[in-house]
Design an enzyme around this catalytic site. Structure first.
Site, PDB file in Angstrom:
ATOM      1  N   ASN A  39     -36.825  26.781 -28.447  1.00 39.72           N
ATOM      2  CA  ASN A  39     -35.794  25.770 -28.307  1.00 39.72           C
ATOM      3  C   ASN A  39     -36.167  24.741 -27.247  1.00 39.72           C
ATOM      4  O   ASN A  39     -36.460  23.599 -27.561  1.00 39.72           O
ATOM      5  CB  ASN A  39     -34.450  26.428 -27.977  1.00 39.72           C
ATOM      6  CG  ASN A  39     -33.284  25.468 -28.147  1.00 39.72           C
ATOM      7  OD1 ASN A  39     -33.480  24.278 -28.336  1.00 39.72           O
ATOM      8  ND2 ASN A  39     -32.080  25.983 -28.077  1.00 39.72           N
ATOM      9  N   ASP A  40     -36.240  25.186 -26.002  1.00 37.71           N
ATOM     10  CA  ASP A  40     -36.482  24.234 -24.913  1.00 37.71           C
ATOM     11  C   ASP A  40     -37.789  23.462 -25.091  1.00 37.71           C
ATOM     12  O   ASP A  40     -37.867  22.288 -24.752  1.00 37.71           O
ATOM     13  CB  ASP A  40     -36.513  24.969 -23.568  1.00 37.71           C
ATOM     14  CG  ASP A  40     -35.169  25.620 -23.265  1.00 37.71           C
ATOM     15  OD1 ASP A  40     -34.148  25.080 -23.717  1.00 37.71           O
ATOM     16  OD2 ASP A  40     -35.154  26.654 -22.584  1.00 37.71           O
ATOM     17  N   VAL A  41     -38.818  24.143 -25.628  1.00 40.68           N
ATOM     18  CA  VAL A  41     -40.143  23.507 -25.691  1.00 40.68           C
ATOM     19  C   VAL A  41     -40.220  22.442 -26.781  1.00 40.68           C
ATOM     20  O   VAL A  41     -41.224  21.753 -26.900  1.00 40.68           O
ATOM     21  CB  VAL A  41     -41.262  24.548 -25.900  1.00 40.68           C
ATOM     22  CG1 VAL A  41     -41.312  25.499 -24.716  1.00 40.68           C
ATOM     23  CG2 VAL A  41     -41.081  25.311 -27.187  1.00 40.68           C
ATOM     24  N   ALA A  81     -33.232  27.546 -20.850  1.00 42.80           N
ATOM     25  CA  ALA A  81     -32.837  26.563 -19.857  1.00 42.80           C
ATOM     26  C   ALA A  81     -31.349  26.236 -19.954  1.00 42.80           C
ATOM     27  O   ALA A  81     -30.794  25.568 -19.100  1.00 42.80           O
ATOM     28  CB  ALA A  81     -33.656  25.282 -20.009  1.00 42.80           C
TER      29      ALA A  81
END
Lengths: 456, 100
Positions: A383-385, A423
Protein backbone atom coordinates in the site's frame (compact mmCIF):
# COMPACT_ATOMS: atom_id res chain seq x y z
CA UNK A 1 46.96 -15.87 25.98
CA UNK A 2 49.22 -14.22 23.49
CA UNK A 3 50.59 -17.34 21.92
CA UNK A 4 51.29 -16.63 18.31
CA UNK A 5 49.09 -19.39 16.97
CA UNK A 6 46.08 -18.07 18.85
CA UNK A 7 46.60 -14.68 17.28
CA UNK A 8 46.93 -16.31 13.88
CA UNK A 9 43.71 -18.24 14.40
CA UNK A 10 42.01 -14.95 15.30
CA UNK A 11 43.43 -13.41 12.14
CA UNK A 12 41.97 -16.27 10.08
CA UNK A 13 38.60 -15.77 11.77
CA UNK A 14 38.69 -12.04 11.04
CA UNK A 15 39.42 -12.73 7.38
CA UNK A 16 36.52 -15.19 7.35
CA UNK A 17 34.21 -12.44 8.59
CA UNK A 18 35.38 -10.05 5.89
CA UNK A 19 34.80 -12.75 3.26
CA UNK A 20 31.35 -13.42 4.75
CA UNK A 21 30.29 -9.80 4.38
CA UNK A 22 31.85 -9.61 0.93
CA UNK A 23 30.04 -12.78 -0.16
CA UNK A 24 26.76 -11.35 1.04
CA UNK A 25 27.08 -8.64 -1.60
CA UNK A 26 26.20 -11.05 -4.39
CA UNK A 27 23.47 -13.70 -4.43
CA UNK A 28 25.81 -16.16 -6.08
CA UNK A 29 28.34 -16.36 -3.27
CA UNK A 30 26.18 -15.26 -0.37
CA UNK A 31 25.47 -18.65 1.14
CA UNK A 32 29.05 -19.79 0.88
CA UNK A 33 30.12 -16.49 2.43
CA UNK A 34 27.84 -17.02 5.39
CA UNK A 35 29.21 -20.52 5.92
CA UNK A 36 32.75 -19.13 5.83
CA UNK A 37 31.71 -16.61 8.48
CA UNK A 38 30.22 -19.36 10.64
CA UNK A 39 33.43 -21.35 10.25
CA UNK A 40 35.43 -18.34 11.39
CA UNK A 41 33.22 -17.89 14.44
CA UNK A 42 33.46 -21.54 15.43
CA UNK A 43 37.22 -21.52 14.91
CA UNK A 44 37.58 -18.47 17.15
CA UNK A 45 35.47 -20.02 19.91
CA UNK A 46 37.25 -23.39 19.81
CA UNK A 47 40.69 -21.77 19.84
CA UNK A 48 39.66 -19.62 22.80
CA UNK A 49 38.37 -22.63 24.72
CA UNK A 50 41.51 -24.64 24.03
CA UNK A 51 44.21 -22.02 24.37
CA UNK A 52 43.02 -19.82 27.20
CA UNK A 53 43.74 -20.91 30.77
CA UNK A 54 40.09 -20.99 31.82
CA UNK A 55 38.31 -21.96 35.02
CA UNK A 56 34.69 -23.11 35.13
CA UNK A 57 35.13 -24.93 31.81
CA UNK A 58 32.20 -27.29 32.39
CA UNK A 59 29.82 -24.46 33.25
CA UNK A 60 30.91 -22.51 30.16
CA UNK A 61 30.29 -25.52 27.92
CA UNK A 62 26.89 -26.05 29.51
CA UNK A 63 26.07 -22.38 28.88
CA UNK A 64 27.05 -22.75 25.22
CA UNK A 65 24.83 -25.82 24.90
CA UNK A 66 21.93 -23.95 26.50
CA UNK A 67 22.42 -20.99 24.17
CA UNK A 68 22.47 -23.27 21.13
CA UNK A 69 19.40 -25.08 22.39
CA UNK A 70 17.57 -21.74 22.32
CA UNK A 71 19.08 -20.26 19.19
CA UNK A 72 19.06 -23.11 16.70
CA UNK A 73 15.41 -24.21 17.01
CA UNK A 74 14.27 -20.58 17.01
CA UNK A 75 16.24 -19.89 13.83
CA UNK A 76 15.15 -23.16 12.20
CA UNK A 77 11.45 -22.91 12.88
CA UNK A 78 10.77 -19.21 12.44
CA UNK A 79 8.32 -18.36 9.68
CA UNK A 80 9.58 -16.07 6.92
CA UNK A 81 7.16 -13.40 8.09
CA UNK A 82 8.64 -13.41 11.58
CA UNK A 83 12.23 -13.16 10.35
CA UNK A 84 12.65 -9.43 11.06
CA UNK A 85 11.71 -9.69 14.72
CA UNK A 86 13.93 -12.72 15.22
CA UNK A 87 16.89 -10.84 13.78
CA UNK A 88 16.02 -7.95 16.12
CA UNK A 89 15.94 -10.32 19.07
CA UNK A 90 19.27 -11.95 18.20
CA UNK A 91 20.76 -8.49 17.88
CA UNK A 92 19.40 -7.51 21.27
CA UNK A 93 20.86 -10.50 23.11
CA UNK A 94 24.20 -9.77 21.45
CA UNK A 95 24.10 -6.24 22.81
CA UNK A 96 23.19 -7.55 26.25
CA UNK A 97 26.07 -10.03 26.12
CA UNK A 98 28.53 -7.25 25.25
CA UNK A 99 27.22 -5.05 28.09
CA UNK A 100 27.50 -7.92 30.58
CA UNK A 101 31.03 -8.76 29.44
CA UNK A 102 32.03 -5.14 30.06
CA UNK A 103 30.40 -5.19 33.51
CA UNK A 104 32.12 -8.44 34.52
CA UNK A 105 35.48 -7.15 33.32
CA UNK A 106 34.86 -3.99 35.33
CA UNK A 107 33.96 -5.98 38.46
CA UNK A 108 37.14 -8.02 38.25
CA UNK A 109 39.67 -5.34 37.33
CA UNK A 110 37.90 -2.00 37.04
CA UNK A 111 40.07 -0.31 39.64
CA UNK A 112 43.28 -1.03 37.76
CA UNK A 113 42.21 -0.13 34.25
CA UNK A 114 43.45 2.86 32.30
CA UNK A 115 40.99 5.67 31.61
CA UNK A 116 40.85 4.71 27.94
CA UNK A 117 39.85 1.14 28.74
CA UNK A 118 37.31 2.34 31.30
CA UNK A 119 35.82 4.67 28.70
CA UNK A 120 35.46 1.73 26.30
CA UNK A 121 33.75 -0.24 29.11
CA UNK A 122 31.36 2.62 29.80
CA UNK A 123 30.57 2.87 26.09
CA UNK A 124 29.89 -0.86 25.89
CA UNK A 125 27.60 -0.88 28.93
CA UNK A 126 25.70 2.16 27.71
CA UNK A 127 25.27 1.28 24.05
CA UNK A 128 24.91 -2.47 24.67
CA UNK A 129 22.05 -1.83 27.10
CA UNK A 130 20.38 0.59 24.68
CA UNK A 131 20.73 -1.98 21.92
CA UNK A 132 19.23 -4.70 24.11
CA UNK A 133 16.16 -2.85 25.40
CA UNK A 134 15.68 -1.10 22.04
CA UNK A 135 15.75 -4.42 20.20
CA UNK A 136 13.26 -5.93 22.65
CA UNK A 137 10.86 -3.04 22.02
CA UNK A 138 11.38 -3.48 18.26
CA UNK A 139 10.66 -7.17 18.64
CA UNK A 140 7.45 -6.44 20.56
CA UNK A 141 6.36 -3.95 17.89
CA UNK A 142 6.99 -6.31 14.98
CA UNK A 143 5.47 -9.27 16.78
CA UNK A 144 2.36 -7.17 17.31
CA UNK A 145 2.58 -7.47 21.09
CA UNK A 146 2.55 -3.68 21.36
CA UNK A 147 1.33 -1.20 18.77
CA UNK A 148 3.62 -0.68 15.81
CA UNK A 149 2.61 2.97 15.66
CA UNK A 150 4.90 5.58 17.17
CA UNK A 151 4.34 5.85 20.90
CA UNK A 152 4.73 9.35 22.27
CA UNK A 153 3.48 10.34 25.70
CA UNK A 154 3.39 13.79 27.28
CA UNK A 155 6.76 14.79 28.69
CA UNK A 156 8.63 12.31 26.53
CA UNK A 157 10.36 15.12 24.66
CA UNK A 158 11.89 16.13 27.97
CA UNK A 159 12.39 12.66 29.41
CA UNK A 160 14.35 11.29 26.45
CA UNK A 161 17.13 13.92 26.42
CA UNK A 162 17.13 13.92 30.22
CA UNK A 163 17.71 10.17 30.28
CA UNK A 164 20.45 10.51 27.68
CA UNK A 165 22.18 13.19 29.75
CA UNK A 166 21.79 11.10 32.91
CA UNK A 167 23.45 8.16 31.16
CA UNK A 168 26.35 10.35 30.06
CA UNK A 169 26.79 11.82 33.55
CA UNK A 170 26.77 8.34 35.10
CA UNK A 171 29.30 7.28 32.50
CA UNK A 172 31.65 10.09 33.47
CA UNK A 173 31.12 9.25 37.15
CA UNK A 174 32.18 5.66 36.46
CA UNK A 175 35.42 6.98 35.01
CA UNK A 176 36.15 9.20 38.00
CA UNK A 177 34.92 7.02 40.88
CA UNK A 178 35.18 3.47 39.47
CA UNK A 179 32.22 2.67 41.70
CA UNK A 180 30.44 -0.63 41.08
CA UNK A 181 27.04 0.74 42.09
CA UNK A 182 27.30 3.46 39.47
CA UNK A 183 28.04 0.92 36.72
CA UNK A 184 24.80 -0.87 37.51
CA UNK A 185 22.96 2.46 37.66
CA UNK A 186 24.42 3.25 34.23
CA UNK A 187 23.13 -0.06 32.86
CA UNK A 188 19.66 0.58 34.30
CA UNK A 189 19.41 4.12 32.91
CA UNK A 190 20.71 2.94 29.54
CA UNK A 191 18.03 0.23 29.40
CA UNK A 192 15.42 2.93 29.94
CA UNK A 193 17.08 5.07 27.28
CA UNK A 194 16.81 2.24 24.74
CA UNK A 195 13.07 1.91 25.38
CA UNK A 196 12.48 5.65 25.08
CA UNK A 197 14.64 5.79 21.97
CA UNK A 198 12.68 3.17 20.03
CA UNK A 199 9.12 3.77 21.27
CA UNK A 200 8.54 6.92 19.15
CA UNK A 201 9.72 5.14 16.01
CA UNK A 202 6.93 3.45 14.19
CA UNK A 203 5.41 2.72 10.89
CA UNK A 204 7.72 1.69 8.13
CA UNK A 205 10.73 3.02 10.03
CA UNK A 206 11.14 0.05 12.37
CA UNK A 207 13.42 -1.89 9.98
CA UNK A 208 15.81 1.05 9.85
CA UNK A 209 16.03 0.98 13.61
CA UNK A 210 16.85 -2.74 13.58
CA UNK A 211 19.73 -1.98 11.26
CA UNK A 212 20.89 0.93 13.41
CA UNK A 213 20.78 -1.14 16.60
CA UNK A 214 22.69 -3.83 14.73
CA UNK A 215 25.42 -1.28 14.03
CA UNK A 216 25.30 -0.24 17.72
CA UNK A 217 25.88 -3.80 18.87
CA UNK A 218 28.74 -4.09 16.42
CA UNK A 219 30.40 -1.03 17.93
CA UNK A 220 29.97 -2.38 21.48
CA UNK A 221 31.70 -5.57 20.39
CA UNK A 222 34.51 -3.46 18.95
CA UNK A 223 34.77 -1.56 22.24
CA UNK A 224 34.88 -4.90 24.07
CA UNK A 225 37.88 -5.68 21.89
CA UNK A 226 39.61 -2.62 23.37
CA UNK A 227 38.63 -3.61 26.91
CA UNK A 228 39.77 -7.22 26.61
CA UNK A 229 42.73 -6.43 24.36
CA UNK A 230 41.26 -8.83 21.81
CA UNK A 231 41.91 -7.98 18.16
CA UNK A 232 39.29 -10.36 16.78
CA UNK A 233 36.46 -8.71 18.71
CA UNK A 234 37.77 -5.34 17.62
CA UNK A 235 37.84 -6.25 13.92
CA UNK A 236 34.54 -8.16 13.88
CA UNK A 237 32.70 -5.47 15.84
CA UNK A 238 34.05 -2.66 13.70
CA UNK A 239 33.13 -4.46 10.48
CA UNK A 240 29.56 -4.85 11.69
CA UNK A 241 29.45 -1.30 12.99
CA UNK A 242 30.65 0.16 9.70
CA UNK A 243 28.53 -2.03 7.45
CA UNK A 244 25.49 -1.55 9.69
CA UNK A 245 25.90 2.21 9.56
CA UNK A 246 26.15 2.15 5.78
CA UNK A 247 23.13 -0.13 5.46
CA UNK A 248 21.11 2.10 7.79
CA UNK A 249 21.96 5.11 5.64
CA UNK A 250 21.00 3.29 2.44
CA UNK A 251 17.66 2.34 3.97
CA UNK A 252 16.93 5.83 5.24
CA UNK A 253 17.70 7.13 1.75
CA UNK A 254 15.26 4.62 0.27
CA UNK A 255 12.61 6.10 2.56
CA UNK A 256 13.50 9.53 1.22
CA UNK A 257 14.10 11.01 4.65
CA UNK A 258 17.19 11.78 6.71
CA UNK A 259 18.01 9.35 9.49
CA UNK A 260 17.29 11.88 12.22
CA UNK A 261 13.81 12.41 10.81
CA UNK A 262 13.28 8.66 10.98
CA UNK A 263 14.31 8.48 14.60
CA UNK A 264 12.84 11.59 16.11
CA UNK A 265 10.16 12.49 13.57
CA UNK A 266 7.35 11.50 15.93
CA UNK A 267 8.15 14.47 18.13
CA UNK A 268 7.57 16.93 15.33
CA UNK A 269 4.72 14.97 13.79
CA UNK A 270 6.82 14.00 10.79
CA UNK A 271 7.01 10.28 11.30
CA UNK A 272 5.23 7.76 9.14
CA UNK A 273 2.19 8.05 11.35
CA UNK A 274 -1.21 8.65 9.87
CA UNK A 275 -4.71 8.68 11.29
CA UNK A 276 -5.15 4.99 10.59
CA UNK A 277 -8.78 5.53 9.69
CA UNK A 278 -10.36 3.62 6.86
CA UNK A 279 -12.24 5.83 4.46
CA UNK A 280 -15.92 5.37 3.63
CA UNK A 281 -15.48 6.36 0.01
CA UNK A 282 -16.67 3.96 -2.69
CA UNK A 283 -14.22 1.68 -4.49
CA UNK A 284 -14.61 -0.72 -7.40
CA UNK A 285 -14.19 -4.32 -6.43
CA UNK A 286 -13.98 -7.34 -8.70
CA UNK A 287 -13.79 -11.14 -8.49
CA UNK A 288 -10.92 -13.57 -9.10
CA UNK A 289 -12.29 -14.56 -12.51
CA UNK A 290 -12.19 -10.92 -13.65
CA UNK A 291 -8.61 -10.60 -12.46
CA UNK A 292 -7.70 -13.78 -14.35
CA UNK A 293 -9.15 -12.40 -17.58
CA UNK A 294 -7.48 -9.02 -17.18
CA UNK A 295 -4.10 -10.61 -16.59
CA UNK A 296 -4.44 -13.28 -19.29
CA UNK A 297 -5.11 -10.76 -22.04
CA UNK A 298 -2.52 -8.23 -20.95
CA UNK A 299 0.80 -7.93 -22.71
CA UNK A 300 2.77 -6.57 -19.80
CA UNK A 301 2.05 -7.15 -16.13
CA UNK A 302 4.00 -5.73 -13.20
CA UNK A 303 3.50 -7.27 -9.79
CA UNK A 304 4.18 -5.16 -6.73
CA UNK A 305 4.33 -7.30 -3.59
CA UNK A 306 4.11 -6.00 -0.04
CA UNK A 307 3.82 -7.18 3.51
CA UNK A 308 0.36 -8.66 2.84
CA UNK A 309 2.07 -11.25 0.64
CA UNK A 310 4.27 -12.24 3.56
CA UNK A 311 1.41 -12.38 6.03
CA UNK A 312 -0.66 -14.58 3.75
CA UNK A 313 2.37 -16.76 2.85
CA UNK A 314 1.14 -16.33 -0.70
CA UNK A 315 4.50 -16.34 -2.47
CA UNK A 316 4.00 -19.88 -3.84
CA UNK A 317 0.54 -19.08 -5.21
CA UNK A 318 1.89 -15.86 -6.71
CA UNK A 319 4.66 -17.71 -8.50
CA UNK A 320 2.19 -20.24 -9.87
CA UNK A 321 0.12 -17.37 -11.26
CA UNK A 322 3.17 -15.76 -12.83
CA UNK A 323 4.30 -19.05 -14.38
CA UNK A 324 0.86 -19.61 -15.91
CA UNK A 325 0.88 -16.08 -17.32
CA UNK A 326 4.37 -16.68 -18.67
CA UNK A 327 3.13 -19.75 -20.52
CA UNK A 328 0.44 -17.64 -22.12
CA UNK A 329 3.09 -15.24 -23.35
CA UNK A 330 2.38 -12.45 -20.91
CA UNK A 331 5.48 -10.53 -19.95
CA UNK A 332 5.56 -10.44 -16.18
CA UNK A 333 8.05 -8.83 -13.83
CA UNK A 334 8.09 -8.01 -10.15
CA UNK A 335 8.59 -4.44 -8.98
CA UNK A 336 10.34 -4.52 -5.63
CA UNK A 337 10.28 -1.42 -3.49
CA UNK A 338 13.34 -1.22 -1.24
CA UNK A 339 11.24 -0.96 1.91
CA UNK A 340 8.34 -3.20 0.95
CA UNK A 341 7.63 -5.55 3.82
CA UNK A 342 9.03 -5.14 7.26
CA UNK A 343 12.70 -5.09 6.48
CA UNK A 344 14.75 -4.12 3.46
CA UNK A 345 14.89 -6.89 0.94
CA UNK A 346 12.06 -8.73 2.73
CA UNK A 347 10.21 -9.33 -0.55
CA UNK A 348 13.32 -10.69 -2.23
CA UNK A 349 13.74 -13.26 0.51
CA UNK A 350 10.11 -14.21 0.34
CA UNK A 351 10.02 -14.60 -3.43
CA UNK A 352 13.31 -16.45 -3.43
CA UNK A 353 11.67 -18.88 -1.03
CA UNK A 354 9.09 -19.57 -3.72
CA UNK A 355 11.92 -20.18 -6.23
CA UNK A 356 11.24 -17.04 -8.23
CA UNK A 357 14.39 -16.45 -10.29
CA UNK A 358 15.86 -13.24 -9.00
CA UNK A 359 16.36 -12.00 -12.56
CA UNK A 360 12.58 -11.40 -12.64
CA UNK A 361 12.84 -9.09 -9.64
CA UNK A 362 13.26 -5.49 -10.71
CA UNK A 363 14.28 -2.75 -8.35
CA UNK A 364 12.17 0.37 -8.12
CA UNK A 365 14.36 2.54 -10.35
CA UNK A 366 14.48 -0.21 -12.92
CA UNK A 367 10.74 -0.86 -13.07
CA UNK A 368 9.39 2.69 -12.92
CA UNK A 369 10.22 3.63 -16.55
CA UNK A 370 8.29 0.51 -17.67
CA UNK A 371 5.07 1.32 -15.89
CA UNK A 372 3.51 3.70 -18.44
CA UNK A 373 3.67 0.84 -20.96
CA UNK A 374 2.30 -1.71 -18.52
CA UNK A 375 -1.22 -2.99 -19.00
CA UNK A 376 -1.93 -4.23 -15.52
CA UNK A 377 -0.15 -3.45 -12.28
CA UNK A 378 -1.07 -6.10 -9.72
CA UNK A 379 -0.45 -4.87 -6.19
CA UNK A 380 -0.35 -7.79 -3.76
CA UNK A 381 -0.65 -6.74 -0.15
CA UNK A 382 1.29 -3.49 -0.60
CA UNK A 383 0.00 0.00 0.00
CA UNK A 384 2.36 2.71 1.21
CA UNK A 385 5.03 1.91 -1.39
CA UNK A 386 2.60 2.68 -4.24
CA UNK A 387 0.75 5.54 -2.56
CA UNK A 388 0.91 8.66 -4.77
CA UNK A 389 0.42 10.76 -1.63
CA UNK A 390 4.19 10.44 -1.22
CA UNK A 391 4.61 12.93 -4.07
CA UNK A 392 2.66 15.64 -2.26
CA UNK A 393 4.14 17.62 0.58
CA UNK A 394 2.65 17.46 4.04
CA UNK A 395 1.86 13.76 4.32
CA UNK A 396 3.65 11.35 6.62
CA UNK A 397 5.35 9.60 3.69
CA UNK A 398 6.13 12.71 1.64
CA UNK A 399 9.35 12.41 -0.28
CA UNK A 400 9.49 8.63 -0.15
CA UNK A 401 10.09 7.32 -3.67
CA UNK A 402 7.26 5.04 -4.76
CA UNK A 403 6.59 2.55 -7.52
CA UNK A 404 4.49 4.48 -10.01
CA UNK A 405 1.68 1.95 -10.47
CA UNK A 406 -0.70 4.83 -11.02
CA UNK A 407 0.93 5.26 -14.45
CA UNK A 408 -0.07 1.75 -15.55
CA UNK A 409 -3.15 1.33 -17.75
CA UNK A 410 -5.02 -0.51 -15.01
CA UNK A 411 -4.32 -1.27 -11.38
CA UNK A 412 -5.55 -4.26 -9.38
CA UNK A 413 -5.11 -4.33 -5.62
CA UNK A 414 -5.31 -7.56 -3.67
CA UNK A 415 -6.19 -6.39 -0.18
CA UNK A 416 -7.57 -7.85 2.99
CA UNK A 417 -9.61 -4.77 3.84
CA UNK A 418 -9.76 -1.05 3.29
CA UNK A 419 -7.48 -0.50 6.25
CA UNK A 420 -4.62 1.82 5.35
CA UNK A 421 -1.04 0.56 5.18
CA UNK A 422 1.59 0.47 7.90
CA UNK A 423 2.00 4.23 7.67
CA UNK A 424 -1.69 4.63 8.41
CA UNK A 425 -2.58 7.00 5.60
CA UNK A 426 -5.28 6.73 3.01
CA UNK A 427 -4.32 5.84 -0.57
CA UNK A 428 -5.98 8.02 -3.24
CA UNK A 429 -5.13 5.44 -5.85
CA UNK A 430 -7.66 3.02 -4.37
CA UNK A 431 -10.47 5.35 -5.47
CA UNK A 432 -9.04 6.05 -8.92
CA UNK A 433 -11.13 5.23 -11.95
CA UNK A 434 -8.63 2.70 -13.29
CA UNK A 435 -8.22 0.89 -10.01
CA UNK A 436 -10.10 -2.24 -8.98
CA UNK A 437 -9.86 -4.21 -5.76
CA UNK A 438 -10.06 -7.89 -5.00
CA UNK A 439 -10.73 -8.26 -1.31
CA UNK A 440 -9.58 -11.22 0.73
CA UNK A 441 -6.53 -13.05 1.97
CA UNK A 442 -3.81 -12.75 -0.67
CA UNK A 443 -3.14 -16.49 -0.86
CA UNK A 444 -6.81 -17.28 -1.15
CA UNK A 445 -7.33 -14.64 -3.84
CA UNK A 446 -4.31 -15.76 -5.82
CA UNK A 447 -5.28 -19.43 -5.65
CA UNK A 448 -8.74 -18.61 -6.94
CA UNK A 449 -7.28 -16.47 -9.70
CA UNK A 450 -4.98 -19.33 -10.71
CA UNK A 451 -7.94 -21.70 -10.86
CA UNK A 452 -9.88 -19.24 -12.98
CA UNK A 453 -6.89 -18.72 -15.24
CA UNK A 454 -6.49 -22.45 -15.83
CA UNK A 455 -10.07 -22.75 -17.03
CA UNK A 456 -9.80 -19.88 -19.51
CA UNK B 1 48.74 -5.06 21.59
CA UNK B 2 49.22 -1.45 22.64
CA UNK B 3 46.47 1.13 22.42
CA UNK B 4 47.78 2.75 19.25
CA UNK B 5 48.03 -0.66 17.60
CA UNK B 6 44.40 -1.36 18.48
CA UNK B 7 43.39 2.06 17.23
CA UNK B 8 45.14 1.35 13.92
CA UNK B 9 43.26 -1.92 13.51
CA UNK B 10 40.01 -0.15 14.43
CA UNK B 11 40.40 2.61 11.85
CA UNK B 12 41.45 0.24 9.09
CA UNK B 13 38.52 -2.06 9.88
CA UNK B 14 36.11 0.84 9.44
CA UNK B 15 37.35 1.29 5.90
CA UNK B 16 37.16 -2.43 5.17
CA UNK B 17 33.62 -2.54 6.59
CA UNK B 18 32.45 0.31 4.40
CA UNK B 19 34.23 -1.07 1.37
CA UNK B 20 32.86 -4.62 1.47
CA UNK B 21 29.21 -3.63 1.72
CA UNK B 22 29.26 -0.48 -0.38
CA UNK B 23 28.10 -2.27 -3.53
CA UNK B 24 25.56 -4.61 -1.98
CA UNK B 25 22.33 -4.97 -3.94
CA UNK B 26 19.00 -4.33 -2.25
CA UNK B 27 18.11 -7.96 -2.93
CA UNK B 28 20.48 -8.95 -0.15
CA UNK B 29 19.85 -6.24 2.44
CA UNK B 30 17.99 -8.60 4.74
CA UNK B 31 20.55 -11.43 4.70
CA UNK B 32 23.33 -8.86 5.02
CA UNK B 33 21.77 -7.39 8.12
CA UNK B 34 21.23 -10.85 9.51
CA UNK B 35 24.73 -12.01 8.59
CA UNK B 36 26.37 -8.97 10.17
CA UNK B 37 24.19 -9.65 13.20
CA UNK B 38 25.61 -13.17 13.43
CA UNK B 39 29.17 -11.89 13.16
CA UNK B 40 28.89 -9.68 16.21
CA UNK B 41 27.87 -12.84 18.06
CA UNK B 42 31.61 -13.45 18.24
CA UNK B 43 31.35 -11.47 21.49
CA UNK B 44 30.98 -15.07 22.70
CA UNK B 45 34.79 -15.19 22.69
CA UNK B 46 34.83 -12.25 25.10
CA UNK B 47 32.12 -13.80 27.23
CA UNK B 48 34.08 -17.07 27.49
CA UNK B 49 37.26 -15.24 28.48
CA UNK B 50 35.70 -13.14 31.26
CA UNK B 51 33.75 -16.12 32.57
CA UNK B 52 36.85 -18.30 32.62
CA UNK B 53 38.62 -15.70 34.71
CA UNK B 54 35.73 -15.03 37.09
CA UNK B 55 36.79 -14.88 40.76
CA UNK B 56 33.49 -14.21 42.47
CA UNK B 57 30.08 -15.82 42.15
CA UNK B 58 28.59 -12.61 40.77
CA UNK B 59 31.18 -12.48 38.01
CA UNK B 60 30.70 -16.16 37.24
CA UNK B 61 26.93 -16.05 36.89
CA UNK B 62 26.88 -12.79 34.96
CA UNK B 63 29.56 -14.22 32.70
CA UNK B 64 27.60 -17.41 32.12
CA UNK B 65 24.52 -15.36 31.26
CA UNK B 66 26.64 -13.50 28.70
CA UNK B 67 27.85 -16.83 27.26
CA UNK B 68 24.27 -18.04 26.83
CA UNK B 69 23.12 -14.78 25.22
CA UNK B 70 26.14 -14.52 22.93
CA UNK B 71 25.69 -18.14 21.82
CA UNK B 72 22.05 -17.45 20.94
CA UNK B 73 23.19 -14.44 18.92
CA UNK B 74 26.00 -16.22 17.09
CA UNK B 75 24.55 -19.66 16.43
CA UNK B 76 21.01 -18.44 15.82
CA UNK B 77 22.28 -15.63 13.61
CA UNK B 78 24.27 -17.88 11.30
CA UNK B 79 21.50 -20.48 11.08
CA UNK B 80 18.79 -17.95 10.25
CA UNK B 81 21.01 -16.29 7.64
CA UNK B 82 21.73 -19.66 6.07
CA UNK B 83 18.01 -20.35 5.90
CA UNK B 84 17.43 -17.08 4.07
CA UNK B 85 20.27 -17.66 1.66
CA UNK B 86 19.22 -21.21 0.95
CA UNK B 87 16.47 -19.58 -1.08
CA UNK B 88 18.89 -17.70 -3.30
CA UNK B 89 20.33 -20.86 -4.72
CA UNK B 90 21.46 -19.06 -7.81
CA UNK B 91 19.89 -19.04 -11.23
CA UNK B 92 17.01 -21.25 -12.07
CA UNK B 93 15.55 -21.88 -15.46
CA UNK B 94 12.44 -19.73 -15.80
CA UNK B 95 10.20 -22.36 -14.29
CA UNK B 96 7.39 -23.77 -16.36
CA UNK B 97 4.32 -25.38 -14.90
CA UNK B 98 3.88 -26.27 -11.30
CA UNK B 99 7.08 -26.84 -9.44
CA UNK B 100 5.89 -24.52 -6.69
Amino acid sequence: MNQTWVQIAYLVAAVCFILALKGLSSPKYARRGNLIGAFGAVLAVVVTLVAEPLDHMVLILVAIVIGSAFGVPAARSVAMTAMPQLVALFNGVGGAAAAIVAIVEFLSSGQNESTGTLAASVFTVLVGSVSFSGSVVTFLKLQGLITSRPVVFPGMQVLLPLTAVAALVLGVLVLTTTSTAIVFALAAVSLLLGVLFVLPVGGADVPIVISLLNAFTGLTVAASGFVLDNVLLLVAGTLVGASGTLLTRLMAQAMGRPLLGTLFGAFSGESTLGGGQASERPVKSLGPADVAVMLAYAERVVIVPGYGLAVAQAQGALKELVDLLGERGVEVSYGIHPVAGRMPGHMNVLLAEASVPYEQLKEMDEINPDLPSTDVALVVGANDVVNPAARNPGTPISGMPIINVDQAQAVVFLKRSMRPGFAGIDNELLYDAKTQLLFGDAKDSLTKTVTALKSL
Amino acid sequence: MNDVGLLTVFVLSIFVGFEVVSKVSTILHTPLMSGANAIHGVILVGAIIVTGHADTNAELWLGLAAVVLATVNMVGGFVVTDRMLEMFRGKRAPAKGSDA
